[in-house]
Design a protein around this motif. Structure first.
Motif, PDB file in Angstrom:
ATOM      1  N   GLU A 178      23.154  40.559  34.862  1.00 53.91           N
ATOM      2  CA  GLU A 178      23.840  39.408  35.470  1.00 53.91           C
ATOM      3  C   GLU A 178      24.375  38.435  34.419  1.00 53.91           C
ATOM      4  OE1 GLU A 178      22.804  35.373  37.968  1.00 53.91           O
ATOM      5  OE2 GLU A 178      21.414  37.055  38.125  1.00 53.91           O
ATOM      6  N   LYS A 179      23.582  38.101  33.439  1.00 56.23           N
ATOM      7  CA  LYS A 179      23.950  37.053  32.484  1.00 56.23           C
ATOM      8  C   LYS A 179      24.773  37.557  31.303  1.00 56.23           C
ATOM      9  CE  LYS A 179      21.178  34.207  34.732  1.00 56.23           C
ATOM     10  NZ  LYS A 179      21.634  33.256  35.705  1.00 56.23           N
ATOM     11  N   LEU A 180      24.519  38.792  30.841  1.00 58.35           N
ATOM     12  CA  LEU A 180      25.177  39.291  29.637  1.00 58.35           C
ATOM     13  C   LEU A 180      26.103  40.480  29.879  1.00 58.35           C
ATOM     14  CD1 LEU A 180      22.168  39.087  27.148  1.00 58.35           C
ATOM     15  CD2 LEU A 180      23.906  37.358  27.630  1.00 58.35           C
ATOM     16  N   GLY A 181      26.134  40.982  31.110  1.00 53.67           N
ATOM     17  CA  GLY A 181      27.014  42.108  31.425  1.00 53.67           C
ATOM     18  C   GLY A 181      26.492  43.458  30.963  1.00 53.67           C
ATOM     19  N   VAL A 204      21.569  29.888  31.463  1.00 55.70           N
ATOM     20  CA  VAL A 204      20.853  30.455  30.321  1.00 55.70           C
ATOM     21  C   VAL A 204      20.546  29.328  29.345  1.00 55.70           C
ATOM     22  CG1 VAL A 204      21.028  32.057  28.360  1.00 55.70           C
ATOM     23  CG2 VAL A 204      21.983  32.692  30.598  1.00 55.70           C
ATOM     24  N   LYS A 205      19.320  29.313  28.839  1.00 51.85           N
ATOM     25  CA  LYS A 205      18.927  28.308  27.852  1.00 51.85           C
ATOM     26  C   LYS A 205      19.675  28.574  26.548  1.00 51.85           C
ATOM     27  CE  LYS A 205      14.945  26.298  25.560  1.00 51.85           C
ATOM     28  NZ  LYS A 205      13.502  26.393  25.327  1.00 51.85           N
ATOM     29  N   THR A 206      20.548  27.639  26.164  1.00 51.63           N
ATOM     30  CA  THR A 206      21.370  27.796  24.965  1.00 51.63           C
ATOM     31  C   THR A 206      21.184  26.600  24.043  1.00 51.63           C
ATOM     32  OG1 THR A 206      23.251  26.750  26.055  1.00 51.63           O
ATOM     33  CG2 THR A 206      23.158  29.148  26.138  1.00 51.63           C
ATOM     34  N   GLY A 207      21.275  26.873  22.749  1.00 55.35           N
ATOM     35  CA  GLY A 207      21.278  25.800  21.764  1.00 55.35           C
ATOM     36  C   GLY A 207      22.699  25.327  21.532  1.00 55.35           C
ATOM     37  N   VAL A 208      22.837  24.342  20.673  1.00 55.05           N
ATOM     38  CA  VAL A 208      24.162  23.806  20.349  1.00 55.05           C
ATOM     39  C   VAL A 208      24.875  24.742  19.373  1.00 55.05           C
ATOM     40  CG1 VAL A 208      23.446  21.418  20.731  1.00 55.05           C
ATOM     41  CG2 VAL A 208      23.287  22.396  18.433  1.00 55.05           C
ATOM     42  N   ASP A 245      16.271  34.692  26.441  1.00 54.41           N
ATOM     43  CA  ASP A 245      16.102  35.367  27.721  1.00 54.41           C
ATOM     44  C   ASP A 245      14.930  34.717  28.464  1.00 54.41           C
ATOM     45  OD1 ASP A 245      13.679  36.485  26.770  1.00 54.41           O
ATOM     46  OD2 ASP A 245      14.454  38.532  26.699  1.00 54.41           O
ATOM     47  N   PRO A 246      14.642  35.128  29.695  1.00 55.71           N
ATOM     48  CA  PRO A 246      13.568  34.486  30.462  1.00 55.71           C
ATOM     49  C   PRO A 246      12.176  34.594  29.839  1.00 55.71           C
ATOM     50  CG  PRO A 246      14.968  35.771  31.917  1.00 55.71           C
ATOM     51  CD  PRO A 246      15.381  36.098  30.511  1.00 55.71           C
TER      52      PRO A 246
END
Length: 140
Positions: free
Chosen positions: A27-30, A96-100, A115-116
């Motif tokens: 779902e998130k990364l294809g 999705v938890k992402t940094g800057v 990832d989770p």
């Protein structure tokens, strides 16, 4: 000695539930899910096979550097800064938890996502020279 290694074929990622993780990566990364059972899921992502393996509780692929910072062990590449910004925005909008996006003092820019299960991954805006030349390491 002549280099006989051609490419990395498979990466193993520890997860708490392979089926849940496979669905997340799809779902998130294809990612394409090729196989799954209670112990593992096999996915294709970014031209590589990944085994999502049911691991012990709180197990992650990350490590701690000498200064105590938790680090990723894998960097994905995208084609340019605009692709990096677009992918960052897409992941963020999908929850999705992402940094800057960072300037680390070398060519291009990077950001980290997880990832989770807390496995960290890096994304870099620069394609490797082999891919710039012909699209794969086999063509270089």
């Amino acid at each position: 000695m002549e280099n006989q290694l051609i490419r990395v074929g498979t990466t193993y990622i520890p997860v708490s539930d392979p089926r849940v993780s496979a669905a997340w990566y799809k779902e998130k990364l294809g990612a394409e899910v090729n196989y799954e059972d209670q112990d593992k899921a096999i996915i294709d992502l970014a031209g590589q096979s990944f085994f999502l393996v049911k691991a012990s509780e709180n197990e992650k692929a990350n490590f701690f550097d000498q200064k105590g910072a938790e680090r990723f062990s894998l960097t994905f590449e995208v084609d340019g800064i605009e692709s990096l910004k677009s992918f960052h925005h897409t992941l963020h909008s999908l929850g999705v938890k992402t940094g800057v996006i960072e300037n680390r003092g070398h060519a291009g820019r990077n950001f980290v996502f997880s990832d989770p299960d807390g496995n960290l991954f890096d994304v870099w805006s620069e394609l490797s020279s082999a891919f710039r030349k012909g699209g794969s390491v086999e063509n270089s």
